[in-house]
Design a protein around this motif. Structure first.
Motif, PDB file in Angstrom:
ATOM      1  N   ASP A 146       0.823  -1.206   0.000  1.00 39.36           N
ATOM      2  CA  ASP A 146       0.000   0.000   0.000  1.00 39.36           C
ATOM      3  C   ASP A 146       0.862   1.262   0.000  1.00 39.36           C
ATOM      4  OD1 ASP A 146      -2.024  -1.805   0.205  1.00 39.36           O
ATOM      5  OD2 ASP A 146      -2.395  -1.473   2.338  1.00 39.36           O
ATOM      6  N   ASN A 168      -2.627   4.210  -3.125  1.00 37.35           N
ATOM      7  CA  ASN A 168      -2.838   3.024  -3.943  1.00 37.35           C
ATOM      8  C   ASN A 168      -2.814   1.786  -3.050  1.00 37.35           C
ATOM      9  OD1 ASN A 168      -3.134   1.428  -6.251  1.00 37.35           O
ATOM     10  ND2 ASN A 168      -0.929   1.142  -6.443  1.00 37.35           N
ATOM     11  N   PRO A 199      -2.813  -2.012  -3.874  1.00 37.16           N
ATOM     12  CA  PRO A 199      -2.787  -3.004  -4.956  1.00 37.16           C
ATOM     13  C   PRO A 199      -3.304  -4.382  -4.538  1.00 37.16           C
ATOM     14  CG  PRO A 199      -0.581  -2.645  -4.113  1.00 37.16           C
ATOM     15  CD  PRO A 199      -1.458  -1.645  -3.428  1.00 37.16           C
TER      16      PRO A 199
END
Length: 295
Positions: free
Chosen positions: A248, A265, A267
């Motif tokens: 993250d 973000n 993922p």
């Protein structure tokens, strides 16, 4: 590598087209799913969550018609909005759930009169039997892997389905207030293959029931076959799992197009989940349905 296998498997793999209408609007939402035939007698398999949409399509619409009939009684009532909310709650009518579902089997059989649907008790698997049809419109049938010891990590396999609903043969009929199929418009949806390797076996209660693939299954590929370069069936695509990777990035500063920006973000790795070939074969045997094994 899969050119000939896809040509073989595509002969007995077919799309199911859906159109949905949701409460409060006239927009039509198209969707697709996949099934494939296991013999020449009109027996096919697909996902249980797909088969349920077919099974419950009629009752969903009947429920909406009952709701609408009761709502009409309060059209001139000063408390119409309150009554509408009460009826929405009673009949479980929401904007998130469809009020109308229509489906269309594409090039499966000619003029069938009835369907039998068998749902697996625990797995996302169902059998569809077309009954009293004139002729089949598919060629060949699935050949299942006999020796499931070959289902190993790293084996390179392919899936086939119909994830992109490009058909246009439907409309909203303003006169009837309903959605309907048309004879005009585009009826075909192209097939779409996606390859990957087996990453893990999925188990329940000390039994292997599923196969995890390194690439995701796409929406509309649910019910599509999982096969090797020879066209042997190893399983059936059912869903996509989303594995959090833990990399993250929270409020991280980056430079984009010459500007400093703050971004976050989280993922995930999207992997495909398939029903294992042994589960499929066992379910077919339990229902006394003929199928073919190779290897």
């Amino acid at each position: 590598m899969f050119v000939e296998a896809i040509e073989k498997v595509e002969q007995f793999t077919r799309p199911i087209h859906f159109i949905f209408r949701y409460y409060g609007g006239s927009d039509i939402v198209p969707g697709t799913a996949t099934l494939f035939f296991v013999n020449e007698d009109g027996f096919a398999i697909t996902c249980k969550h797909v088969a349920r949409q077919i099974l419950y399509a009629k009752s969903i619409y009947e429920n909406y018609l009952k709701f609408r009939a009761e709502l009409r009684k309060f059209e001139k009532d000063p408390g119409f909005d309150t009554q509408r909310q009460l009826l929405e709650s009673r009949y479980k009518i929401t904007e998130e759930n469809p009020i109308r579902v229509l489906y269309n089997f594409i090039h499966c059989v000619q003029s069938y009169k009835a369907l039998n649907i068998h749902l697996h008790p625990t797995q996302d698997l169902a059998i569809i039997q077309f009954r009293d049809f004139e002729s089949i419109q598919y060629q060949g049938r699935a050949e299942f892997l006999k020796d499931s010891r070959l289902v190993k990590q790293g084996r390179y396999l392919c899936r086939l389905g119909y994830p992109f609903p490009e058909f246009t043969n439907y409309q909203y009929n303003k006169a009837t207030g309903d959605i309907e199929w048309l004879k005009e418009g585009k009826i075909k949806t192209p097939s779409f293959p996606i390859d990957g390797i087996i990453t893990r076996h999925i188990g329940e209660a000390n039994e292997v029931t599923g196969i995890e693939m390194s690439t995701p299954g796409l929406r509309g590929q649910s019910g599509g076959p999982l096969f090797d370069p020879n066209g042997l069936i190893y399983g059936m695509q059912t869903s996509t799992r989303h594995l959090h990777l833990g990399f993250d990035q929270i409020n991280k500063e980056v430079v984009s197009d010459g500007y400093r920006r703050r971004v976050s973000n989280y993922p995930f790795l999207n992997v495909g989940q398939c029903v294992h070939v042994d589960v499929i074969k066992r379910f077919l045997r339990e229902n006394k349905i003929t199928f073919h094994e190779v290897g």
